[in-house]
Design an enzyme around this catalytic site. Sequence first.
Site, PDB file in Angstrom:
ATOM      1  N   ASP A   1       0.766  -1.344  -0.067  1.00  0.00           N
ATOM      2  CA  ASP A   1      -0.111   0.227  -0.335  1.00  0.00           C
ATOM      3  C   ASP A   1       0.774   1.527  -0.392  1.00  0.00           C
ATOM      4  O   ASP A   1       2.231   1.174   0.280  1.00  0.00           O
ATOM      5  CB  ASP A   1      -0.843  -0.282   1.395  1.00  0.00           C
TER       6      ASP A   1
ATOM      7  N   GLU B   1      -9.617  -1.901   5.867  1.00  0.00           N
ATOM      8  CA  GLU B   1     -10.083  -1.404   6.963  1.00  0.00           C
ATOM      9  C   GLU B   1     -11.256  -2.285   6.620  1.00  0.00           C
ATOM     10  O   GLU B   1     -11.922  -3.007   6.018  1.00  0.00           O
ATOM     11  CB  GLU B   1     -10.396   0.186   6.338  1.00  0.00           C
TER      12      GLU B   1
HETATM   13  C1  GLP Z   1      -1.005   0.805   8.289  1.00  0.00           C
HETATM   14  C2  GLP Z   1      -0.723  -0.268   7.323  1.00  0.00           C
HETATM   15  C3  GLP Z   1       0.228  -1.706   7.692  1.00  0.00           C
HETATM   16  C4  GLP Z   1       0.566  -2.254   8.822  1.00  0.00           C
HETATM   17  C5  GLP Z   1      -0.348  -1.368  10.159  1.00  0.00           C
HETATM   18  C6  GLP Z   1      -0.098  -1.958  11.653  1.00  0.00           C
HETATM   19  O1  GLP Z   1      -1.812   1.061   8.508  1.00  0.00           O
HETATM   20  N1  GLP Z   1      -0.834  -0.135   5.913  1.00  0.00           N
HETATM   21  O2  GLP Z   1       0.478  -2.652   6.511  1.00  0.00           O
HETATM   22  O3  GLP Z   1       0.004  -3.407   9.281  1.00  0.00           O
HETATM   23  O4  GLP Z   1       0.026   0.288   9.885  1.00  0.00           O
HETATM   24  O5  GLP Z   1       1.937  -1.200  11.688  1.00  0.00           O
HETATM   25  P1  GLP Z   1       2.309  -1.429  12.670  1.00  0.00           P
HETATM   26  O6  GLP Z   1       3.575  -2.673  12.264  1.00  0.00           O
HETATM   27  O7  GLP Z   1       3.038  -0.285  13.517  1.00  0.00           O
HETATM   28  O8  GLP Z   1       1.480  -1.344  14.164  1.00  0.00           O
END
Ligand code: GLP
Length: 245
Positions: free
Chosen positions: A67, A142
């Site tokens: 993404d 989402e």
């Molecule tokens: C973002 C990304 C996801 C990721 C999520 C959790 O929203 N688009 O791919 O898994 O954050 O991130 P973190 O590892 O910082 O909790």
Amino acid sequence: MKVVVTESYDASCAYVADMICNLVNEKPNCKLGLATGGTPVPMYQKLIEANKAGKVDFSQVHTVNLDEYCGIPETHDQSYRYFMNHNLFDHINIDKANTYVAKGMGDSAANAAELEAKVREGGVADLQLLGIGNNGHIAFNEASDVLHATAHVETLTESTIQANSRFFEKKEDVPTTAITMGMGDILAAKCVVLIATGAAKTDAIRGLVMDDVITTHNPSSMLKMHENVVVVIDKELADLVGYKA
Ligand code: GLP
């Protein structure tokens, strides 16, 4: 689904880094689906160390990222292209021409269509790495009444904006939309590896590993339909979830 419970978050990162190194050693021209977020950062550090130690060669590897935020240029320090360069690509012997992160600027629909094409270009990913959002989102799919199969523009939820605001100066700076692979793109990968740590992920991981319910309100639960999924969590998170190995 295989659930791996490790002694620590560091051990989880080592486990996933080993999986990736083993794959690259077996198939030097493999295709990796990569993820951003805070969780995989120490794992990427281990890939850098392995590469520097001559234990793995990324020169023929291709990558596609899940993404990218809309509306911030790739030079912005919170763009996912910047993140990937900074946390991995700049430090390993990968050919950056073989790495793809969706464009955040310009025509969003065209950018989503380009990501969709890249997901299957030269074949699907041999391994797709995932983190997980507090609400169970994977990539930027989402939690909602509906999910999308293909790459698209997603409007971020308040929960995601709040969670990701820690990386920005202020919450208002967090982009409100993103280009993301769809659920079908993620499920197309030959193998999916999800890494999670921290109490904030308890509910999301519970919905993933404790039953066979599939709901769009926990997008990660769709992974239950894939034959080859590995979920890597540390003991601390497994205990919070109530998961017994
Ligand atoms: C973002 C990304 C996801 C990721 C999520 C959790 O929203 N688009 O791919 O898994 O954050 O991130 P973190 O590892 O910082 O909790």
